[in-house]
Design a protein around this motif. Structure first.
Motif, PDB file in Angstrom:
ATOM      1  N   ARG A  92       0.815  -1.210   0.000  1.00 17.99           N
ATOM      2  CA  ARG A  92       0.000   0.000   0.000  1.00 17.99           C
ATOM      3  C   ARG A  92       0.851   1.264   0.000  1.00 17.99           C
ATOM      4  O   ARG A  92       0.458   2.286  -0.566  1.00 17.99           O
ATOM      5  N   ALA A  93       2.004   1.183   0.651  1.00 16.98           N
ATOM      6  CA  ALA A  93       2.911   2.341   0.661  1.00 16.98           C
ATOM      7  C   ALA A  93       3.505   2.565  -0.722  1.00 16.98           C
ATOM      8  O   ALA A  93       3.468   3.680  -1.266  1.00 16.98           O
ATOM      9  N   TYR A  94       4.069   1.511  -1.296  1.00 21.34           N
ATOM     10  CA  TYR A  94       4.687   1.585  -2.619  1.00 21.34           C
ATOM     11  C   TYR A  94       4.007   0.555  -3.515  1.00 21.34           C
ATOM     12  O   TYR A  94       4.334  -0.629  -3.466  1.00 21.34           O
ATOM     13  N   THR A  95       3.045   0.994  -4.308  1.00 21.14           N
ATOM     14  CA  THR A  95       2.310   0.073  -5.168  1.00 21.14           C
ATOM     15  C   THR A  95       3.220  -0.441  -6.281  1.00 21.14           C
ATOM     16  O   THR A  95       4.222   0.200  -6.635  1.00 21.14           O
ATOM     17  N   ASN A  96       2.866  -1.589  -6.826  1.00 28.00           N
ATOM     18  CA  ASN A  96       3.640  -2.145  -7.930  1.00 28.00           C
ATOM     19  C   ASN A  96       3.683  -1.194  -9.118  1.00 28.00           C
ATOM     20  O   ASN A  96       4.712  -1.075  -9.813  1.00 28.00           O
ATOM     21  N   GLU A  97       2.576  -0.488  -9.350  1.00 26.37           N
ATOM     22  CA  GLU A  97       2.519   0.454 -10.471  1.00 26.37           C
ATOM     23  C   GLU A  97       3.511   1.598 -10.271  1.00 26.37           C
ATOM     24  O   GLU A  97       4.227   1.988 -11.214  1.00 26.37           O
ATOM     25  N   GLU A  98       3.569   2.140  -9.064  1.00 28.12           N
ATOM     26  CA  GLU A  98       4.504   3.233  -8.795  1.00 28.12           C
ATOM     27  C   GLU A  98       5.946   2.753  -8.887  1.00 28.12           C
ATOM     28  O   GLU A  98       6.810   3.444  -9.444  1.00 28.12           O
ATOM     29  N   LEU A  99       6.206   1.566  -8.365  1.00 31.61           N
ATOM     30  CA  LEU A  99       7.562   1.036  -8.419  1.00 31.61           C
ATOM     31  C   LEU A  99       8.019   0.829  -9.860  1.00 31.61           C
ATOM     32  O   LEU A  99       9.179   1.090 -10.199  1.00 31.61           O
ATOM     33  N   VAL A 180      11.306   2.542   4.903  1.00 35.02           N
ATOM     34  CA  VAL A 180      12.305   3.086   3.981  1.00 35.02           C
ATOM     35  C   VAL A 180      11.718   4.231   3.163  1.00 35.02           C
ATOM     36  O   VAL A 180      10.543   4.207   2.778  1.00 35.02           O
ATOM     37  N   ASP A 181      12.541   5.241   2.926  1.00 32.83           N
ATOM     38  CA  ASP A 181      12.233   6.326   1.987  1.00 32.83           C
ATOM     39  C   ASP A 181      12.877   5.942   0.663  1.00 32.83           C
ATOM     40  O   ASP A 181      14.061   6.172   0.448  1.00 32.83           O
ATOM     41  N   ILE A 182      12.107   5.338  -0.224  1.00 38.23           N
ATOM     42  CA  ILE A 182      12.663   4.831  -1.471  1.00 38.23           C
ATOM     43  C   ILE A 182      13.138   5.954  -2.381  1.00 38.23           C
ATOM     44  O   ILE A 182      14.088   5.793  -3.156  1.00 38.23           O
ATOM     45  N   LEU A 318       3.272   2.379   9.974  1.00 39.58           N
ATOM     46  CA  LEU A 318       4.250   3.472   9.941  1.00 39.58           C
ATOM     47  C   LEU A 318       4.870   3.568   8.544  1.00 39.58           C
ATOM     48  O   LEU A 318       5.214   4.662   8.083  1.00 39.58           O
ATOM     49  N   GLN A 319       5.004   2.428   7.868  1.00 41.09           N
ATOM     50  CA  GLN A 319       5.536   2.426   6.508  1.00 41.09           C
ATOM     51  C   GLN A 319       4.677   3.281   5.589  1.00 41.09           C
ATOM     52  O   GLN A 319       5.192   4.059   4.778  1.00 41.09           O
ATOM     53  N   VAL A 320       3.376   3.172   5.707  1.00 37.04           N
ATOM     54  CA  VAL A 320       2.448   3.918   4.851  1.00 37.04           C
ATOM     55  C   VAL A 320       2.536   5.411   5.152  1.00 37.04           C
ATOM     56  O   VAL A 320       2.611   6.245   4.246  1.00 37.04           O
ATOM     57  N   LYS A 324       4.142   8.591   2.645  1.00 38.13           N
ATOM     58  CA  LYS A 324       3.410   9.800   2.238  1.00 38.13           C
ATOM     59  C   LYS A 324       4.233  11.045   2.541  1.00 38.13           C
ATOM     60  O   LYS A 324       4.313  11.967   1.723  1.00 38.13           O
ATOM     61  N   PHE A 325       4.845  11.054   3.725  1.00 34.11           N
ATOM     62  CA  PHE A 325       5.708  12.183   4.086  1.00 34.11           C
ATOM     63  C   PHE A 325       6.904  12.277   3.138  1.00 34.11           C
ATOM     64  O   PHE A 325       7.235  13.348   2.635  1.00 34.11           O
TER      65      PHE A 325
END
Length: 368
Positions: A92-99, A180-182, A318-320, A324-325
């Motif tokens: 949910r934090a980093y969707t496959n589409e965004e990655l 992680v902040d990718i 917390l990952q989610v 966003k931040f």
């Protein structure tokens, strides 16, 4: 009267002597029992290690195998099969589409669950197959998902990435309870701050093996004879190149060496034998999740965070929130000045860092 009193004193002395002898015998019996337990435990651990060693990492049968859609970085995440919550938060934090738009592919590394684990977690193999069909990001090996098989899981992920992700520049290995902040990681990679011929992460030095039988990270002398582990990179998160990963897995598959604590074995023992360098970037790690909470408060003043990596503190969500931040600040925030860094201004009670399972080295953290 004197004779009777004398006889009584003799009998008292004899009774006291017998009591002491019984106590001494009891102590020796107790010590002997402890030694026997210790020997038996060592034998069990050594037999377990040998069985695992006999099934070399190159022969691990894959039960679920995903495809690799990474073009720049492949992100392999060790995860416990029986706990999908951390995987859900990361998706949910980093969707496959965004990655995919960032050139990143992500795969979760799992083992199998025995009947007891299935009953306890309510996660069946069918559920894992359904999860794989929905997201296409599960890599599962035919070993039990236990602490003692962490090295299998780790090497399985590296080998899969090498064989299936041609053309990627980096492999990033992470535990699923790490935040992680990718965007920050990619920024450092694109700026060539991170060397490609090294293992890059939080360097662990002068670590002492745990010799306490009751500890789940106990390592016997038969498993690891030395008194200090070689320098290694914390398994929380590290980055390396496919070439380095290939050297490590090839050596693991041909060497008779094996140790079940994966980060010690892969980034310590194997790395040392191959003379691979360590690049320490511990300045972008925090060992306390509460610093990440302080980071997010900086959004109000459009301030970035110097920390890109840290634990979730048992809160998968917390990952989610941190993502966003991080995404907002990547585009809108500026760097903090030296006197306003989160590490200097965040007020929290001191907690021991736990970058590694077992005895660890403590680096001082300034807390106001």
């Amino acid at each position: 009267m004197k004779t009777g009193k004398h006889e009584l004193q003799v009998w008292v002395l004899i009774a006291a002597w017998l009591y002491r002898m019984h106590f001494v015998i009891f102590i020796f019996m107790e010590r002997d029992l402890q030694v026997q337990i210790s020997k038996k435990t060592n034998l069990i651990h050594s037999q377990t290690a040998k069985k695992v060693m006999d099934k070399s990492s190159g022969n691990t049968r894959i039960i679920i195998k995903p495809s690799c859609n990474a073009t720049y970085l492949i992100w392999i995440v060790t995860s416990y099969a029986g706990d999908p919550s951390a995987r859900s938060a990361l998706r949910r934090a980093y969707t496959n589409e965004e990655l995919q738009t960032l050139g990143i592919g992500r795969v979760f590394l799992l083992g199998t669950l025995n009947d007891d684990a299935k009953d306890r977690t309510h996660v069946s193999q069918k559920a894992l197959l359904d999860e794989s069909r929905r997201f296409g990001d599960i890599l599962q090996g035919n070993f039990l998902d236990t602490y003692r098989n962490l090295t299998h899981k780790h090497l399985m992920g590296l080998r899969w990435a090498i064989n299936n992700c041609e053309g990627v520049k980096y492999i990033m290995k992470m535990d699923d309870d790490i935040v992680v902040d990718i965007y920050g990681i990619l920024e450092k990679l694109h700026s060539s701050v991170i060397e490609k011929d090294s293992l890059i992460g939080y360097s662990m030095r002068n670590m002492i093996p745990v010799r306490e039988l009751a500890n789940k990270w106990y390592a016997s002398k038969m498993e690891y004879a030395g008194n200090i582990y070689p320098d290694f990179i914390s398994g929380w998160l590290y980055v390396t190149s496919p070439q380095i990963a290939n050297w490590l897995t090839n050596y693991a598959e041909t060497s008779s060496k094996y140790f079940w604590i994966d980060d010690v074995f892969v980034t310590g023992i194997l790395r040392k034998d191959l003379n691979i360098k360590i690049r320490d970037i511990s300045e972008i790690y925090t060992t306390d999740y509460r610093y990440l909470e302080c980071c997010m408060k900086g959004r109000t003043n459009l301030l970035k965070c110097e920390f890109l990596i840290g634990p979730n503190g048992g809160d998968a969500e917390l990952q989610v929130r941190f993502k966003k931040f991080a995404k907002f600040c990547h585009a809108n925030c500026s760097m903090r000045d030296e006197n306003n860094l989160v590490g200097k201004t965040c007020v929290v009670a001191y907690k021991k860092p736990q970058l590694h399972k077992g005895t660890f080295q403590i680096n001082p953290i300034k807390i106001l």
